[in-house]
Design an enzyme around this catalytic site. Structure first.
Site, short mmCIF file in Angstrom:
data_model
loop_
_atom_site.label_atom_id
_atom_site.label_comp_id
_atom_site.label_asym_id
_atom_site.label_seq_id
_atom_site.Cartn_x
_atom_site.Cartn_y
_atom_site.Cartn_z
N ASP A 21 0.89 -1.35 -0.11
CA ASP A 21 0.13 -0.38 -0.28
C ASP A 21 0.92 1.73 0.19
OD1 ASP A 21 0.82 -0.02 3.14
OD2 ASP A 21 -1.19 0.60 3.19
N TYR A 65 3.10 4.39 0.35
CA TYR A 65 4.19 5.57 2.19
C TYR A 65 2.81 6.68 2.69
CZ TYR A 65 8.10 4.13 -0.58
OH TYR A 65 9.33 3.10 -1.36
N PHE A 125 6.98 1.90 -4.27
CA PHE A 125 8.02 1.84 -3.75
C PHE A 125 8.71 3.43 -3.86
CE2 PHE A 125 7.66 -2.65 -4.27
CZ PHE A 125 8.90 -2.30 -2.94
N HIS A 131 11.21 -9.56 1.04
CA HIS A 131 11.10 -7.84 0.90
C HIS A 131 12.03 -7.02 0.94
CE1 HIS A 131 9.24 -4.07 1.56
NE2 HIS A 131 8.10 -4.36 0.97
#
Length: 221
Positions: free
Chosen positions: A65, A67, A78, A188
């Site tokens: 989701d 920031y 990202f 991740h």
């Protein structure tokens, strides 16, 4: 919420926009924008779609989701807006790029629009979030929407590279036809897990090698 989305995506997703579930989602999101501070801005919710039209998708990177910090999110997973320091996960992505293919990165800039314009579809599974409340728009309908998007890419495109980082992204592999696409999986890139296999995964060189194999342009990471 007015669905202002790039025309090739509008054509691909038109059936979905007619469903009552999508109407419920848009009503929820519109209400949230009126009730609270929500990121990204409404104009940026579908930025990934605008910058990477359906027929130009060569790579899919999947986030969870947006920031939730002030002025960070702008519709690309990202990525952060100009003038915002790259968050830790993005810095780790940069480190892996440098180690993998030797491209020196600017750690002062976290805007990945140049990737999107080359065909890297930077998709979050959830496209909105309340300020300072991570995952606050989970289970409101975004996941079904973006699952449909992933399925459409898998079904109607060929030789796309899917980069799935972390357990959440790994769960989307079932939506992808691995016979005609390349799926790259790793932990991740967050500081909590990057050293468990994200560093050294060499996804960026593997991606370009695959794209070149099928006579597609490699990505300038």
């Amino acid at each position: 919420m007015n669905i202002d989305i790039e025309s090739s995506w509008e054509n691909v997703l038109s059936d979905l926009f007619e469903k009552p579930e999508f109407n419920e989602l848009t009503n929820f999101v519109c209400t949230e924008y009126q009730r609270a501070t929500v990121y990204p801005t409404p104009a940026d919710i579908f930025k990934a779609f605008w910058l990477t039209p359906f027929n130009e998708v060569a790579v899919v990177i999947l986030g969870q989701d947006p920031y939730h910090g002030t002025s960070q999110a702008h519709g690309l997973c990202f990525s952060v807006q100009d003038g915002i320091t790259p968050p830790p996960s993005l810095k780790n992505i940069y480190k892996e790029i440098e180690n993998d293919i030797g491209t020196e990165k600017n750690y002062e800039s976290g805007n990945l629009e140049s990737w999107a314009q080359q065909g890297v579809f930077l998709l979050n599974a959830i496209l909105s979030v309340e300020a300072h409340k991570p995952a606050s728009h989970r289970n409101k309908g975004w996941e079904e929407f973006t699952d449909y998007v992933i399925q459409k890419i898998s079904d109607e495109r060929e030789h796309v590279v899917f980069m799935l980082w972390g357990n959440f992204a790994h769960s989307k592999k079932i939506l992808i036809n691995t016979e005609k696409h390349l799926v790259l999986e790793a932990p991740h890139p967050s500081p909590l897990s990057a050293y468990k296999g994200f560093f050294g995964c060499k996804h960026f060189s593997k991606c370009n090698k695959y794209l070149e194999k099928y006579e597609n342009k490699k990505i300038e990471w």
